[in-house]
Every structure is written in structure tokens, then in C-alpha cells.
Design a protein around this motif. Structure first.
Motif, short mmCIF file in Angstrom:
data_model
loop_
_atom_site.label_atom_id
_atom_site.label_comp_id
_atom_site.label_asym_id
_atom_site.label_seq_id
_atom_site.Cartn_x
_atom_site.Cartn_y
_atom_site.Cartn_z
N ASP A 3 5.05 5.06 2.20
CA ASP A 3 5.62 6.38 1.93
C ASP A 3 4.54 7.41 1.61
OD1 ASP A 3 4.85 5.37 -0.47
OD2 ASP A 3 6.83 5.48 -1.42
N ALA A 4 3.25 7.07 1.84
CA ALA A 4 2.18 8.05 1.61
C ALA A 4 2.40 9.25 2.54
CB ALA A 4 0.82 7.41 1.89
N VAL A 5 1.99 10.41 2.04
CA VAL A 5 2.27 11.66 2.74
C VAL A 5 1.05 12.11 3.53
CG1 VAL A 5 2.89 14.09 2.36
CG2 VAL A 5 3.80 12.31 0.86
N PHE A 6 1.27 12.61 4.76
CA PHE A 6 0.16 13.18 5.52
C PHE A 6 -0.22 14.53 4.91
CE2 PHE A 6 -1.52 15.98 8.81
CZ PHE A 6 -2.60 15.23 9.23
N ILE A 158 -20.66 9.06 -2.28
CA ILE A 158 -20.32 8.70 -0.90
C ILE A 158 -18.84 8.30 -0.89
CG2 ILE A 158 -20.89 7.24 1.07
CD1 ILE A 158 -23.57 6.60 -0.41
N LEU A 159 -18.12 8.84 0.08
CA LEU A 159 -16.70 8.48 0.21
C LEU A 159 -16.49 7.75 1.53
CD1 LEU A 159 -16.40 11.90 -0.89
CD2 LEU A 159 -14.47 10.57 -1.73
N ASN A 160 -15.91 6.55 1.42
CA ASN A 160 -15.61 5.77 2.62
C ASN A 160 -14.22 6.16 3.14
OD1 ASN A 160 -14.28 2.73 3.47
ND2 ASN A 160 -16.16 3.39 4.46
N ASP A 161 -13.94 5.78 4.38
CA ASP A 161 -12.63 6.02 4.99
C ASP A 161 -12.27 7.50 5.00
OD1 ASP A 161 -12.17 3.36 5.76
OD2 ASP A 161 -11.50 2.85 3.74
N TYR A 162 -13.24 8.29 5.43
CA TYR A 162 -13.05 9.73 5.63
C TYR A 162 -12.33 9.88 6.98
CZ TYR A 162 -14.73 14.63 6.07
OH TYR A 162 -14.86 15.99 6.21
N ILE A 163 -11.03 9.61 6.93
CA ILE A 163 -10.18 9.60 8.12
C ILE A 163 -8.80 10.03 7.66
CG2 ILE A 163 -9.59 7.14 7.84
CD1 ILE A 163 -9.61 6.85 10.90
N MET A 164 -8.04 10.68 8.54
CA MET A 164 -6.73 11.22 8.12
C MET A 164 -5.65 10.16 8.02
SD MET A 164 -7.55 14.27 7.71
CE MET A 164 -6.02 15.12 7.37
N HIS A 165 -5.82 9.05 8.78
CA HIS A 165 -4.70 8.13 8.92
C HIS A 165 -5.27 6.76 9.30
CE1 HIS A 165 -1.21 6.48 11.26
NE2 HIS A 165 -0.56 7.01 10.25
N ASP A 166 -4.83 5.73 8.60
CA ASP A 166 -5.25 4.38 8.97
C ASP A 166 -4.32 3.89 10.07
OD1 ASP A 166 -5.70 1.69 9.23
OD2 ASP A 166 -5.83 1.30 7.07
N TYR A 167 -4.82 3.94 11.30
CA TYR A 167 -3.98 3.58 12.45
C TYR A 167 -3.77 2.07 12.56
CZ TYR A 167 -8.77 3.20 14.22
OH TYR A 167 -10.09 2.89 14.34
N THR A 169 -2.82 0.19 9.84
CA THR A 169 -1.69 -0.14 8.96
C THR A 169 -0.61 0.93 8.96
OG1 THR A 169 -2.72 0.94 7.05
CG2 THR A 169 -3.24 -1.39 7.38
N GLY A 170 -0.87 2.05 9.65
CA GLY A 170 0.11 3.14 9.66
C GLY A 170 0.18 3.88 8.34
N THR A 171 -0.96 4.02 7.65
CA THR A 171 -0.98 4.66 6.34
C THR A 171 -1.74 5.98 6.37
OG1 THR A 171 -1.14 2.43 5.42
CG2 THR A 171 -1.51 4.27 3.90
N PRO A 172 -1.10 7.10 6.01
CA PRO A 172 -1.87 8.34 5.88
C PRO A 172 -2.88 8.21 4.74
CG PRO A 172 0.50 8.78 5.86
CD PRO A 172 0.33 7.29 5.71
N TYR A 173 -4.10 8.72 4.94
CA TYR A 173 -5.14 8.70 3.91
C TYR A 173 -5.38 10.12 3.40
CZ TYR A 173 -6.84 3.87 4.64
OH TYR A 173 -6.97 2.50 4.69
N GLY A 174 -5.72 10.21 2.11
CA GLY A 174 -5.97 11.53 1.52
C GLY A 174 -7.44 11.79 1.26
N HIS A 196 -18.42 5.77 12.43
CA HIS A 196 -17.97 4.37 12.42
C HIS A 196 -17.30 4.12 13.76
CE1 HIS A 196 -14.88 1.24 11.60
NE2 HIS A 196 -15.83 0.71 10.86
N ALA A 197 -17.42 2.91 14.25
CA ALA A 197 -16.88 2.58 15.58
C ALA A 197 -15.40 2.94 15.70
CB ALA A 197 -17.11 1.10 15.87
N GLY A 198 -14.64 2.75 14.63
CA GLY A 198 -13.22 3.08 14.66
C GLY A 198 -12.92 4.41 14.00
N MET A 199 -13.98 5.17 13.71
CA MET A 199 -13.91 6.48 13.04
C MET A 199 -13.40 6.39 11.59
SD MET A 199 -15.51 8.57 14.80
CE MET A 199 -15.21 10.26 14.27
N PHE A 200 -13.56 5.21 10.97
CA PHE A 200 -13.38 5.12 9.53
C PHE A 200 -14.73 5.54 8.92
CE2 PHE A 200 -9.92 2.54 11.05
CZ PHE A 200 -8.90 2.77 10.14
N CYS A 201 -14.97 6.86 8.97
CA CYS A 201 -16.30 7.40 8.68
C CYS A 201 -16.57 7.47 7.18
CB CYS A 201 -16.42 8.79 9.29
SG CYS A 201 -16.20 8.80 11.07
#
Ligand SMILES: C[S@@+](CC[C@H](N)C(=O)[O-])C[C@H]1O[C@@H](n2cnc3c(N)ncnc32)[C@H](O)[C@@H]1O
Length: 215
Positions: A3-6, A158-167, A169-174, A196-201
């Protein structure tokens, strides 16, 4: 799905990007970090990134913050968690993996919710934070708001997982929105943007430097 929000991110002003450098991966940040400092990883999991930091950064102290509950999720990461822990509790596994460092006092396990543990650190005591625990906007923002006072004047976050959405698991990231809001509100600039190869930058940020005089 969760239920995380985009949450779209605010655009960063150009002046907070002027000194940023793009790197091939997060591993490429490590040789560029200051040596001999205090490093705090928020969310260590099985210690894979911790191992790289310890091998390359010559840290005086490594603070390993985690809730250390991965033993409750053996199926995670395609079963790698269960296979790696092999029946051990998460904290025991991590302490065993880095036993010589733990014995010498260079690695300190700090067990608990990230914001609770971060609040106990002395102000201006950490050179580098690596933020990689919960990835909701609220969690990252709460961590950053504490971390800014715990970071030395020249320190880096440093912040990991600088990505809008974990594709996966289907989880929006903030993380992106939280990083940008923090940078704009507290005048921190981007230092590295690591691909990052999968853009989990990853992004590395620091307090903004005054602009050099023209000419
Ligand atoms: C993505 S993993 C970290 C991976 C690790 N940094 C690496 O690169 O190898 C996230 C970790 O954060 C921890 N975690 C999640 N929420 C947390 C919280 N609120 N406080 C402390 N740790 C948390 C989890 O237990 C997990 O071990």
C-alpha cells in the motif's frame, strides 16, 4: 503489491548538481571516500556491502545498524537468506562473518529500529552514512533528518535504491523524493550518482559548497 504510495520527486536546482559526477556503480564510490573515518551503514542485511567497505575504506569504526530480523524471512531473495543464515539468527550470522573486526571493536552491531539507534549517536561523529534500510519516503526522510546532525561537517550521506519503484516486488520507493526534499531544504548537493545494472542507483550527497568566485 504494497500500500506504499507513489510520490513524485521535486526537481533539484542546478546548483545542487554542479559538482556531481556519474559513476558506473556504487562500488566505484568506495575508493573515493575519505579513509580512516567512522562509517555507519543503516541496513546491513547479510553484510555484502559492509564487506566491501571494510576491505577498501580503512575505517576506524563501522557501525552496523539493522533490526536483525532476517531469520524470520528465510524465503527472501529467492531463498538466499535462509541458505546463508543456515539456521543462525541474523545478528549472530553478521557478528560471525566479521568476527575479527567485532573482537577488535572496529565493527559494532547496533540492533534496533534505525531512527531509534541513529538518535543515540553523538552529533557530528560520523564521516559516511550508507542509508539502505526501509525505502518509504517517511522512513528515509526520518533517517535523514536525524543523520544530518550526526554527520561531520565534511561528511557524506550515500542513499541506496535511488529509484522510484521496485519493479521486482511492485513497491513504490520514496528514496528519490526524500533525498531531493532533504537536499533542497538543507542545502546539500549531489556528489556522486552511481549507476546500477537494474537502475537501483545510489546517490552520494554532502553539504553544498559555496560557489567559486567567477573568473
Ligand atoms: C536492502 S537490505 C540492506 C542491504 C545492504 N545494505 C547491502 O547492500 O548489502 C535492508 C536491510 O534493512 C533492514 N531494515 C529494514 N527496515 C529497518 C529499520 N526500520 N531499521 C533498521 N533496519 C531496517 C533489514 O533488516 C535489512 O537487513
Amino acid at each position: 503489491m504494497t500500500d506504499a504510495v507513489f510520490r513524485p520527486a521535486r526537481m533539484l536546482p542546478g546548483r545542487l548538481l554542479e559538482n556531481a559526477r556519474v559513476l558506473p556503480s556504487r562500488d566505484h564510490i568506495l575508493p573515493l571516500l575519505p579513509k580512516g573515518g567512522v562509517f555507519c551503514e543503516v541496513g546491513v542485511a547479510l553484510g555484502d556491502f559492509s564487506e566491501l567497505v571494510l576491505a577498501q575504506c580503512e575505517v576506524s569504526e563501522f557501525i552496523a545498524i539493522d533490526i536483525y530480523t532476517l531469520h524470520d524471512y528465510p524465503e527472501m531473495w529467492g531463498g538466499r537468506v535462509g541458505a546463508t543464515l543456515a539456521g543462525r539468527r541474523h545478528a549472530d550470522f553478521f557478528a560471525d562473518r566479521f568476527a575479527p573486526y567485532v573482537r577488535s571493536g572496529r565493527v559494532r552491531l547496533a540492533e534496533g529500529n534505525s531512527t531509534d539507534v541513529l538518535a543515540t549517536l553523538p552529533d557530528a561523529s560520523v564521516d559516511v552514512f550508507y542509508v539502505d534500510a526501509h525505502h518509504s519516503y517517511e522512513a528515509v526522510r526520518a533517517e535523514l533528518d536525524i543523520i544530518k546532525d550526526k554527520t561531520r561537517p565534511e561528511g557524506i550521506i550515500i542513499l541506496n535504491d535511488y529509484i522510484m519503484h521496485d519493479y521486482m516486488t511492485g513497491t513504490p520507493y520514496g528514496v528519490v523524493a526524500a533525498a531531493h526534499d532533504f537536499m533542497i531544504e538543507h542545502d546539500w548537493e549531489m556528489l556522486y550518482f552511481a549507476l546500477h545494472a537494474g537502475m537501483f542507483c545510489d546517490v552520494a550527497i554532502r553539504r553544498a559548497r559555496a560557489a567559486p568566485p567567477p573568473g
